[in-house]
Enzyme design. Sequence first.
Site, short mmCIF file in Angstrom:
data_model
loop_
_atom_site.label_atom_id
_atom_site.label_comp_id
_atom_site.label_asym_id
_atom_site.label_seq_id
_atom_site.Cartn_x
_atom_site.Cartn_y
_atom_site.Cartn_z
CD GLU A 43 -2.65 1.33 2.23
OE1 GLU A 43 -2.41 0.92 3.20
OE2 GLU A 43 -3.54 2.59 2.00
CG ASP A 68 2.25 7.76 4.37
OD1 ASP A 68 1.00 7.79 4.37
OD2 ASP A 68 3.02 9.22 4.03
CG ASP A 118 -0.72 13.86 -0.50
OD1 ASP A 118 -1.61 14.16 -0.14
OD2 ASP A 118 0.82 13.52 -0.79
CE LYS A 122 -4.40 26.78 -6.21
NZ LYS A 122 -3.89 26.46 -4.48
CG ASP A 154 -10.38 13.16 -3.41
OD1 ASP A 154 -9.51 13.19 -2.62
OD2 ASP A 154 -11.23 14.22 -3.07
C1 SAM Z 1 -3.60 12.18 1.33
S1 SAM Z 1 -3.17 11.71 2.22
C2 SAM Z 1 -4.04 10.07 2.36
C3 SAM Z 1 -3.83 8.84 3.08
C4 SAM Z 1 -4.57 7.75 2.84
N1 SAM Z 1 -4.45 6.38 1.79
C5 SAM Z 1 -5.93 7.64 3.14
O1 SAM Z 1 -7.05 7.61 2.10
O2 SAM Z 1 -6.98 7.69 4.31
C6 SAM Z 1 -1.89 10.57 1.35
C7 SAM Z 1 -0.82 10.10 2.47
O3 SAM Z 1 0.34 10.03 0.95
C8 SAM Z 1 1.65 10.16 1.42
N2 SAM Z 1 1.92 10.27 0.25
C9 SAM Z 1 2.55 10.75 -0.61
N3 SAM Z 1 3.15 10.79 -2.07
C10 SAM Z 1 4.37 9.71 -1.11
C11 SAM Z 1 5.28 9.47 -1.54
N4 SAM Z 1 5.62 9.64 -2.76
N5 SAM Z 1 5.74 8.30 -0.99
C12 SAM Z 1 5.15 7.83 0.06
N6 SAM Z 1 4.32 8.13 1.09
C13 SAM Z 1 3.42 8.97 -0.03
C14 SAM Z 1 1.91 11.06 2.63
O4 SAM Z 1 2.79 11.24 3.41
C15 SAM Z 1 0.18 11.09 2.48
O5 SAM Z 1 -0.26 10.50 3.80
#
Ligand code: SAM
Length: 215
Positions: A43, A68, A118, A122, A154
């Site tokens: 994941e 993460d 993420d 923009k 989303d």
């Molecule tokens: C918007 S949050 C979504 C968290 C979870 N999957 C949820 O749906 O509730 C995105 C997560 O991805 C992690 N993340 C983003 N880019 C990443 C990367 N290149 N490698 C590891 N983690 C990453 C961020 O730190 C964050 O915790």
Amino acid sequence: MLQVAIMHTLIPIESPLFLSGSELDEQPAWAMIFGNRNPLVLEIGCGIGDFVVAMATRHPELNFIALDFYNKGCLKSCKRAERAELTNVRIVRDEARSFIRRCLAPASLQAVFINCPDPWPKRYQRKRRLVNQEFISFLEPYLQPGAILHFATDFDDYGIDVANLLRRQPGFENLLAPDHWRHDLEGYPRTKYMLKFMAEGKEIYFVQYRRRTAE
Ligand SMILES: C[S@@+](CC[C@H](N)C(=O)[O-])C[C@H]1O[C@@H](n2cnc3c(N)ncnc32)[C@H](O)[C@@H]1O
């Protein structure tokens, strides 16, 4: 000139389920780490670990690596997995591409889940999105033939982009055909971010593709 050093100290994570990517060997022996040779599931961006805990509880026959780069998220994920008394989960603090390149063997993954990455909404930020053509081409060889790539967001523009991208990949087949995405998938655990967006009245885009097996 007065210099002020801002120290970003990481809360130490003392959990038997935690692995720091920077301390992991290249190509670690996952069978030794998990104590068995069960198939690996990854994941990416596990957040607070709600999804991986739900999945690992349902599937004790699989080994889950939840990744993460957010330390506090890793800490929460470890606590959650420990509370659930799971032994088939490891939480790794690392950047996804760097971790995959260093620590996974080709064709080693049975499934990959990417939930609410993420969105970088923009237009000028979009090149920062994790999932794009380059990432799919990079990830594909790490999936076993028959392995499933699950993507959920989303953000409509991200969901449609990824669905269109995967549609053009000859190495993948659409598991939701004839739909390119769905807004509901029975049995798919909802993550913290999904629930937050659903409460705001937004729809989730679920996309699921399987890496083709050789004919
Ligand atoms: C918007 S949050 C979504 C968290 C979870 N999957 C949820 O749906 O509730 C995105 C997560 O991805 C992690 N993340 C983003 N880019 C990443 C990367 N290149 N490698 C590891 N983690 C990453 C961020 O730190 C964050 O915790």
